[in-house]
Write a protein that holds these residues in place. Structure first.
Motif, PDB file in Angstrom:
ATOM      1  N   VAL A  13       0.835  -1.203   0.000  1.00  0.00           N
ATOM      2  CA  VAL A  13       0.000   0.000   0.000  1.00  0.00           C
ATOM      3  C   VAL A  13       0.871   1.254   0.000  1.00  0.00           C
ATOM      4  O   VAL A  13       0.742   2.119  -0.862  1.00  0.00           O
ATOM      5  N   SER A  40      -1.288 -10.252  -1.619  1.00  0.00           N
ATOM      6  CA  SER A  40      -1.765  -9.730  -0.348  1.00  0.00           C
ATOM      7  C   SER A  40      -2.500 -10.825   0.375  1.00  0.00           C
ATOM      8  O   SER A  40      -2.914 -11.824  -0.196  1.00  0.00           O
ATOM      9  N   VAL A  45      -9.607  -4.003   4.541  1.00  0.00           N
ATOM     10  CA  VAL A  45      -8.963  -2.890   5.219  1.00  0.00           C
ATOM     11  C   VAL A  45      -9.795  -1.641   4.975  1.00  0.00           C
ATOM     12  O   VAL A  45     -10.655  -1.606   4.089  1.00  0.00           O
ATOM     13  N   ARG A  99      -7.664  -5.830   0.829  1.00  0.00           N
ATOM     14  CA  ARG A  99      -6.340  -5.240   0.670  1.00  0.00           C
ATOM     15  C   ARG A  99      -5.765  -5.556  -0.714  1.00  0.00           C
ATOM     16  O   ARG A  99      -5.047  -4.736  -1.297  1.00  0.00           O
ATOM     17  N   SER A 295      -3.606   0.639   6.632  1.00  0.00           N
ATOM     18  CA  SER A 295      -3.710   1.123   5.255  1.00  0.00           C
ATOM     19  C   SER A 295      -3.958   2.621   5.212  1.00  0.00           C
ATOM     20  O   SER A 295      -3.377   3.334   4.387  1.00  0.00           O
ATOM     21  N   SER A 375      -4.745  -5.620   9.060  1.00  0.00           N
ATOM     22  CA  SER A 375      -4.549  -4.424   8.254  1.00  0.00           C
ATOM     23  C   SER A 375      -3.073  -4.170   8.091  1.00  0.00           C
ATOM     24  O   SER A 375      -2.583  -3.079   8.259  1.00  0.00           O
ATOM     25  N   ALA A 377      -0.293  -3.245   6.239  1.00  0.00           N
ATOM     26  CA  ALA A 377      -0.581  -2.442   5.094  1.00  0.00           C
ATOM     27  C   ALA A 377       0.510  -2.028   4.203  1.00  0.00           C
ATOM     28  O   ALA A 377       0.274  -1.547   3.110  1.00  0.00           O
TER      29      ALA A 377
END
Length: 378
Positions: A13, A40, A45, A99, A295, A375, A377
């Protein structure tokens, strides 16, 4: 002034978001990613608050909404599947999406203006006053003006430039595992959560097919390897032995899975996020936890870092200091709430579980509920 080159490690991300904004700030970004392609855990998220504003500036909000999930409620069930509580998820704001889709949308936005190199990783960083010499696992050595680590909790750049992982990563007493499920969920609008003391299992409808998220309390495992699938399967089998509801069925799927993800819920704490011409972003710098706003913070931090480098492109050290001062104000309050979120979602005792179930009849618990699944990220 000659266009400066920036190497970004990590295409999750934070990495593509950094590439997008650095290109618009007059830099020439290259993103290197260890995986052979975009990948991922796929867990839902949130893109909210400052990240939602970043997405709007990037022109990707409509795409995020198209990929968004439909969960509007969190339901708690007991061993027999009977509902013991319910929390409405509306009103938390932002956009929830897998995600996987968020990373793909950010990559699509950045790829026209950035070089992406997959299936390679950094093995050595040697910096001087004029730049950073980078050695790669597969590619030829290259020199960059700046190097940015956006490569997550287990950051390679952080290890090479700042020191070993154990010096910065704090295990928070919880592990999370996710497993994609086949077939459509029974209820596409609800997350269903089962608890027994110290353990939780959440079934999230995601988009068209469910995701099982296992969350359990446990001490740090000596020599834990986040890539050791056999170890992860043993940990889950031991942690969930004797659990009810659909746990036995899902553990059988775990045993057969080749796409299981498991990692520690951890907090990254560092005195500084930059060293000379090398800096960190996203979870590499300040992982909140596998529950948190990772994220959102990754996108917001990427925008802030690129903005500060745009202000003083000839003085990266000053830009890094301003970025850190600004972004810590968002990160630190989130890092302080990890234990509270764990207590709400994974009560350690039967008494705590009963109290939590009773509270769901009285309180919205929106903040905790929106952070059910990982999450992680960057």
């Amino acid at each position: 002034m000659t266009e400066q080159t920036v190497l970004i490690s990590g295409a999750g991300v934070a990495g593509p978001a950094l590439a997008y904004w650095l290109a618009r700030a007059g830099f020439r970004p290259t993103v290197v990613e260890r995986a052979a392609g975009l990948r991922s855990s796929g867990s839902p998220v949130d893109v909210r608050g400052p990240a939602a504003r970043v997405a709007e500036r990037m022109g990707i909000t409509a795409k995020l909404r198209e990929a968004s999930t439909d969960a509007t409620a969190l339901k708690f069930v007991d061993d027999a599947g009977r509902r013991t509580g319910r929390v409405a998820l509306g009103g938390a704001g932002g956009i929830e999406l897998p995600r996987t889709d968020l990373a793909a949308i950010l990559h699509e936005a950045a790829r026209a203006d950035a070089e992406f190199v997959f299936h390679d990783s950094i093995t050595e960083l040697r910096q001087d006053d004029g730049g950073v010499d980078v050695t790669f696992e597969r590619g030829a050595p290259r020199r960059f003006d700046l190097v940015l680590g956006a490569d997550g909790l287990h950051s390679n750049v952080r290890r090479l430039a700042f020191g070993p992982e154990h010096a910065f990563v704090e295990h928070m007493g919880v592990y999370v595992a996710t497993l994609p499920l086949t077939g459509p969920p029974a209820d596409p609008t609800a997350i269903v959560m089962y608890n027994s003391p110290g353990r939780a299992l959440a079934l999230h409808p995601s988009r068209g097919r469910g995701i099982a998220a296992f969350m359990f309390r446990g001490e740090a495992v000596p020599g834990f390897d986040h890539r050791d699938s056999a170890l992860h399967k043993r940990m889950l089998a031991e942690a969930y032995a004797g659990a009810g509801w659909r746990v036995p069925e899902l553990l059988e799927r775990v045993r057969e899975a080749d796409d299981l993800y498991l990692d520690s819920v951890s907090r990254v704490r560092m005195d500084r996020w930059a060293s000379g011409r090398i800096a960190l972003a996203g979870d590499a710098a300040s992982c909140v936890s596998l529950f948190g706003d990772g994220s959102t913070l990754a996108m917001a931090g990427a925008y802030t870092l690129a903005e500060e480098l745009r202000r003083t492109p000839a003085d990266a050290a000053a830009a890094f200091r301003r970025y850190e001062d600004r972004h810590r104000k968002l990160v630190e309050p989130k890092q302080r709430t990890v234990s509270t979120a764990a207590a709400l979602l994974i009560p350690a005792t039967r008494g705590g579980l009963a109290a939590r179930n009773f509270a769901t009849r009285l309180l919205p618990l929106v903040t905790a509920a929106r952070r059910l699944t990982p999450s992680h990220a960057s």
